[in-house]
Design a protein around this motif. Structure first.
Motif, PDB file in Angstrom:
ATOM      1  N   GLU A   1       0.807  -1.214   0.000  1.00  0.00           N
ATOM      2  CA  GLU A   1       0.000   0.000   0.000  1.00  0.00           C
ATOM      3  C   GLU A   1       0.845   1.272   0.000  1.00  0.00           C
ATOM      4  O   GLU A   1       0.396   2.314  -0.483  1.00  0.00           O
ATOM      5  N   GLN A   2       2.071   1.202   0.526  1.00  0.00           N
ATOM      6  CA  GLN A   2       2.817   2.433   0.765  1.00  0.00           C
ATOM      7  C   GLN A   2       4.117   2.567  -0.024  1.00  0.00           C
ATOM      8  O   GLN A   2       4.693   3.649  -0.071  1.00  0.00           O
ATOM      9  N   PHE A   3       4.549   1.462  -0.646  1.00  0.00           N
ATOM     10  CA  PHE A   3       5.817   1.505  -1.384  1.00  0.00           C
ATOM     11  C   PHE A   3       5.644   0.963  -2.794  1.00  0.00           C
ATOM     12  O   PHE A   3       4.774   0.134  -3.059  1.00  0.00           O
ATOM     13  N   LEU A   4       6.507   1.401  -3.661  1.00  0.00           N
ATOM     14  CA  LEU A   4       6.717   0.755  -4.948  1.00  0.00           C
ATOM     15  C   LEU A   4       8.078   0.093  -4.886  1.00  0.00           C
ATOM     16  O   LEU A   4       9.067   0.718  -4.472  1.00  0.00           O
ATOM     17  N   CYS A   5       8.127  -1.165  -5.281  1.00  0.00           N
ATOM     18  CA  CYS A   5       9.352  -1.963  -5.140  1.00  0.00           C
ATOM     19  C   CYS A   5       9.827  -2.386  -6.526  1.00  0.00           C
ATOM     20  O   CYS A   5       9.211  -3.250  -7.160  1.00  0.00           O
ATOM     21  N   ALA A   6      10.899  -1.797  -6.973  1.00  0.00           N
ATOM     22  CA  ALA A   6      11.371  -2.020  -8.340  1.00  0.00           C
ATOM     23  C   ALA A   6      11.939  -3.411  -8.550  1.00  0.00           C
ATOM     24  O   ALA A   6      12.005  -3.893  -9.679  1.00  0.00           O
ATOM     25  N   ARG A   7      12.353  -4.099  -7.477  1.00  0.00           N
ATOM     26  CA  ARG A   7      12.949  -5.433  -7.614  1.00  0.00           C
ATOM     27  C   ARG A   7      12.068  -6.528  -7.036  1.00  0.00           C
ATOM     28  O   ARG A   7      12.519  -7.643  -6.858  1.00  0.00           O
ATOM     29  N   GLY A   8      10.817  -6.204  -6.718  1.00  0.00           N
ATOM     30  CA  GLY A   8       9.920  -7.179  -6.130  1.00  0.00           C
ATOM     31  C   GLY A   8       9.609  -6.841  -4.681  1.00  0.00           C
ATOM     32  O   GLY A   8      10.316  -6.066  -4.039  1.00  0.00           O
ATOM     33  N   LYS A   9       8.531  -7.439  -4.139  1.00  0.00           N
ATOM     34  CA  LYS A   9       8.071  -7.133  -2.789  1.00  0.00           C
ATOM     35  C   LYS A   9       8.296  -8.265  -1.802  1.00  0.00           C
ATOM     36  O   LYS A   9       7.760  -8.250  -0.700  1.00  0.00           O
ATOM     37  N   GLY A  10       9.066  -9.269  -2.169  1.00  0.00           N
ATOM     38  CA  GLY A  10       9.345 -10.363  -1.247  1.00  0.00           C
ATOM     39  C   GLY A  10      10.134  -9.884  -0.044  1.00  0.00           C
ATOM     40  O   GLY A  10      10.890  -8.916  -0.114  1.00  0.00           O
ATOM     41  N   LEU A  11       9.965 -10.591   1.071  1.00  0.00           N
ATOM     42  CA  LEU A  11      10.650 -10.201   2.299  1.00  0.00           C
ATOM     43  C   LEU A  11      12.165 -10.213   2.112  1.00  0.00           C
ATOM     44  O   LEU A  11      12.873  -9.364   2.667  1.00  0.00           O
ATOM     45  N   LYS A  12      12.669 -11.176   1.319  1.00  0.00           N
ATOM     46  CA  LYS A  12      14.120 -11.269   1.109  1.00  0.00           C
ATOM     47  C   LYS A  12      14.654 -10.095   0.294  1.00  0.00           C
ATOM     48  O   LYS A  12      15.851  -9.850   0.255  1.00  0.00           O
ATOM     49  N   VAL A  13      13.765  -9.370  -0.379  1.00  0.00           N
ATOM     50  CA  VAL A  13      14.161  -8.193  -1.145  1.00  0.00           C
ATOM     51  C   VAL A  13      14.010  -6.927  -0.318  1.00  0.00           C
ATOM     52  O   VAL A  13      14.893  -6.059  -0.313  1.00  0.00           O
ATOM     53  N   VAL A  14      12.883  -6.819   0.398  1.00  0.00           N
ATOM     54  CA  VAL A  14      12.552  -5.580   1.090  1.00  0.00           C
ATOM     55  C   VAL A  14      13.306  -5.437   2.417  1.00  0.00           C
ATOM     56  O   VAL A  14      13.786  -4.349   2.758  1.00  0.00           O
ATOM     57  N   ALA A  15      13.414  -6.525   3.190  1.00  0.00           N
ATOM     58  CA  ALA A  15      14.052  -6.424   4.507  1.00  0.00           C
ATOM     59  C   ALA A  15      15.507  -5.936   4.427  1.00  0.00           C
ATOM     60  O   ALA A  15      15.932  -5.164   5.294  1.00  0.00           O
ATOM     61  N   PRO A  16      16.306  -6.342   3.428  1.00  0.00           N
ATOM     62  CA  PRO A  16      17.665  -5.794   3.346  1.00  0.00           C
ATOM     63  C   PRO A  16      17.697  -4.281   3.183  1.00  0.00           C
ATOM     64  O   PRO A  16      18.673  -3.636   3.591  1.00  0.00           O
ATOM     65  N   VAL A  17      16.648  -3.696   2.578  1.00  0.00           N
ATOM     66  CA  VAL A  17      16.590  -2.243   2.474  1.00  0.00           C
ATOM     67  C   VAL A  17      16.518  -1.630   3.877  1.00  0.00           C
ATOM     68  O   VAL A  17      17.008  -0.537   4.127  1.00  0.00           O
ATOM     69  N   ALA A  18      15.888  -2.393   4.803  1.00  0.00           N
ATOM     70  CA  ALA A  18      15.792  -1.949   6.193  1.00  0.00           C
ATOM     71  C   ALA A  18      17.037  -2.303   6.991  1.00  0.00           C
ATOM     72  O   ALA A  18      17.074  -2.116   8.211  1.00  0.00           O
ATOM     73  N   GLY A  19      18.051  -2.834   6.322  1.00  0.00           N
ATOM     74  CA  GLY A  19      19.314  -3.152   6.985  1.00  0.00           C
ATOM     75  C   GLY A  19      19.395  -4.541   7.562  1.00  0.00           C
ATOM     76  O   GLY A  19      20.354  -4.865   8.276  1.00  0.00           O
ATOM     77  N   PHE A  20      18.423  -5.416   7.248  1.00  0.00           N
ATOM     78  CA  PHE A  20      18.433  -6.761   7.825  1.00  0.00           C
ATOM     79  C   PHE A  20      19.078  -7.747   6.863  1.00  0.00           C
ATOM     80  O   PHE A  20      18.940  -7.642   5.638  1.00  0.00           O
ATOM     81  N   SER A  21      19.769  -8.756   7.431  1.00  0.00           N
ATOM     82  CA  SER A  21      20.344  -9.830   6.613  1.00  0.00           C
ATOM     83  C   SER A  21      20.167 -11.156   7.325  1.00  0.00           C
ATOM     84  O   SER A  21      20.175 -11.225   8.554  1.00  0.00           O
ATOM     85  N   TRP A  22      19.998 -12.203   6.547  1.00  0.00           N
ATOM     86  CA  TRP A  22      19.833 -13.558   7.084  1.00  0.00           C
ATOM     87  C   TRP A  22      21.203 -14.166   7.363  1.00  0.00           C
ATOM     88  O   TRP A  22      22.158 -13.943   6.597  1.00  0.00           O
ATOM     89  N   ARG A  23      21.265 -14.950   8.414  1.00  0.00           N
ATOM     90  CA  ARG A  23      22.541 -15.577   8.766  1.00  0.00           C
ATOM     91  C   ARG A  23      22.923 -16.665   7.774  1.00  0.00           C
ATOM     92  O   ARG A  23      24.103 -16.896   7.510  1.00  0.00           O
ATOM     93  N   ASP A  24      21.934 -17.360   7.238  1.00  0.00           N
ATOM     94  CA  ASP A  24      22.218 -18.453   6.304  1.00  0.00           C
ATOM     95  C   ASP A  24      22.308 -17.900   4.886  1.00  0.00           C
ATOM     96  O   ASP A  24      21.352 -17.295   4.390  1.00  0.00           O
TER      97      ASP A  24
END
Length: 531
Positions: A446-469
């Motif tokens: 509702e609030q963003f346009l995501c040029a590379r997709g809206k999956g959590l694995k795409v959006v969360a890194p924008v928020a500075g998060f990374s998965w350990r695996d």
């Protein structure tokens, strides 16, 4: 279209296949891609083969199913002999039509046969109206309107049945009357019968007519009489030709890289073929037949050119917050069930241990122990909500794309009603329909346009998060699960259980990080009007 000796013979798989992929697969000058082994795809094929063998074994033991050995000749022999059920049927190729294929099962009805698929997915949902026959009496004459099931919308099953029907017709052994076919699904308890001549498709079409149109198109492409061009669609993610198509699309800066397949077609028809042309389009423009939001598509094109993964489409980013928050992420194994409910408790103290809490069963699914783990999750979850009420604290729970969680939240009470402590479906529904249940995927959409997709694995890194695996992902987690539980009788691997729990914990911490970022830093992103 009449075929020549060089005309390729197409199987049912081409019907739902990307048109350009069909062209590449039948172009003698195309360079075949070297694709590394895909363990997930190989495992899916193995699962389908195992399910097929299990169902055919049950039918053979019960009815003495005749195996059509020897390819088309063996199938014709079995048809001539009038066997009640024929398994492994390889129907004679229809060279005039450019068609070939096989069908797992042929069931005799009256003076002819009907094709039946054995699918490794669920074919019905709770409801009413499906036409089913019990597997103990799979014949079409035993089918009736089922008061407890409605058919799932698996268009691919009907198109595959139509392909089998068109192959069966020239043999002279197709059952007289309307074209019909059946499907045995993952539960393997009924045959779901489809009327392939019923006008149930969009525009009043029938499955048979839709199949004929698509097959004629794919045959024209395969024979080179109809040209195609690459365009990005959902199927590209698993296509072996994607690396080639991606390179070409990127060089051309094709609009399909930022819009859906149908809308990309409409843009090209209007003379807007590249991302640059779309980005230069005025927000007030109109494109006939464009089904999405054109203003947003233009902004996505501009974001793509600016190498911006996420941009705002609202003045102020808002996300519902509460005194006490729980992030929820469910892990399932296909249609077999949900084996893990991971929860992250944060916020004001309520006398319960904060942090990550997994509720899991390591019994291979399907298993009744799934009901036990769900009840433990729901009891803990309900206790959090109760304590918040008693302490006068607000509460909210969060997931990312609620469709998956809601499916298993609602189906668990229905599948395990006798497990002590199981909530009613009405109780669960009241929760998911309340403002305490927040879908962060919807908030992002509702609030963003995501040029590379809206999956959590795409959006969360924008928020500075990374998965350990480094291999974190849904497909890989399926493989880890198989090894964790020794699926199919193999050895269990406790290290893979730990890996799954770390992955699940990272998923809930990702939604927490995303929510925190949306509440603060996200308002610093460029707005679409600023591009």
């Amino acid at each position: 279209m009449s075929s020549s000796p060089s005309t390729p013979l197409l199987d049912a798989g081409v019907i739902n296949r990307c048109r350009h992929r069909v062209r590449l697969e039948h172009d003698p000058e195309a360079v075949r891609p070297e694709v590394p082994a895909d363990p997930a795809a190989e495992q899916r094929r193995a699962d389908r083969a195992a399910h097929l063998a299990t169902v055919l074994g049950v039918l053979s033991e019960r009815f003495g199913t005749q195996l059509a050995e020897g390819g088309p000749d063996g199938t014709l022999d079995a048809l001539r002999e009038g066997a009640s059920l024929i398994s492994g049927a390889v129907l004679p190729a229809d060279r005039d039509a450019g068609r070939r294929g096989s069908v797992p099962l042929l069931i005799r009805t009256g003076e002819g046969y009907l094709p039946v698929l054995i699918a490794h997915h669920r074919i019905t949902d709770p409801g009413e109206g499906a036409r089913t026959a019990p597997l103990t009496s799979p014949w079409y004459r035993c089918a009736g309107t089922d008061p407890n099931r409605k058919a799932r919308a698996h268009s691919g099953d009907q198109l595959r049945l139509a392909h089998a029907w068109r192959l069966l017709e020239p043999t002279g052994y197709a059952a007289p009357g309307r074209a019909r076919g059946g499907v045995i699904g993952l539960d393997a308890d009924v045959v779901l019968w489809h009327d392939l001549e019923a006008a149930t498709w969009p525009g009043g079409h029938t499955a048979l007519a839709e199949y004929d149109t698509r097959f004629a198109d794919r045959l024209a492409i395969a024979t080179g009489s109809r040209d195609t061009a690459p365009s990005r669609i959902m199927a590209c993610r698993r296509c072996p030709w994607w690396s080639q198509c991606s390179e070409r699309l990127t060089e051309q800066r094709d609009v399909s890289l930022v819009t859906s397949g149908n809308d990309a077609d409409q843009l090209r028809a209007a003379g807007v073929s590249t991302i640059d042309e779309l980005a230069a389009t005025e927000y007030t423009a109109r494109i006939e037949g464009f089904t999405g939001q054109l203003r947003e598509a233009i902004a996505l094109a501009r974001a793509w050119l600016a190498d911006a993964t996420v941009i705002r489409k609202v003045g102020e980013v808002l996300v519902p917050r509460a005194d006490v928050e729980v992030d929820v992420d469910m892990e399932s194994f296909g249609d077999a069930g949900a084996y893990l409910w991971g929860c992250l408790l944060t916020g004001e103290p309520i006398g319960m241990e904060p942090g990550y809490h997994p509720f899991v069963t390591w019994d291979p699914l399907p298993s009744g122990d799934e009901g036990r783990s769900f009840v433990e999750f729901w009891a803990w979850f309900s206790e959090v909500r109760t304590r918040c009420t008693e302490l006068g604290l607000s509460f909210r729970a969060y997931c990312y794309n609620e469709r998956a969680e809601n499916r298993w939240l609602l189906s668990s009470p229905e599948r395990f009603p006798d497990v002590a402590g199981m909530p009613s479906q009405a109780q669960v529904r009241r929760f998911i329909e309340s403002d305490q249940w927040v879908d962060l995927y919807a908030c992002v959409s509702e609030q963003f346009l995501c040029a590379r997709g809206k999956g959590l694995k795409v959006v969360a890194p924008v928020a500075g998060f990374s998965w350990r695996d480094p291999e974190a992902g849904g497909e890989n987690s399926m493989r880890w699960y198989r090894e964790a539980v020794g699926y199919g009788g193999g050895d269990t691997h406790p290290d893979q259980r730990d890996r799954i729990l770390r992955y699940n914990e990272d998923d809930v911490r990702a939604t927490q990080a995303l929510r925190e970022w949306m509440s603060k830093e996200a308002n610093g992103l460029p707005h679409l009007d600023e591009l």
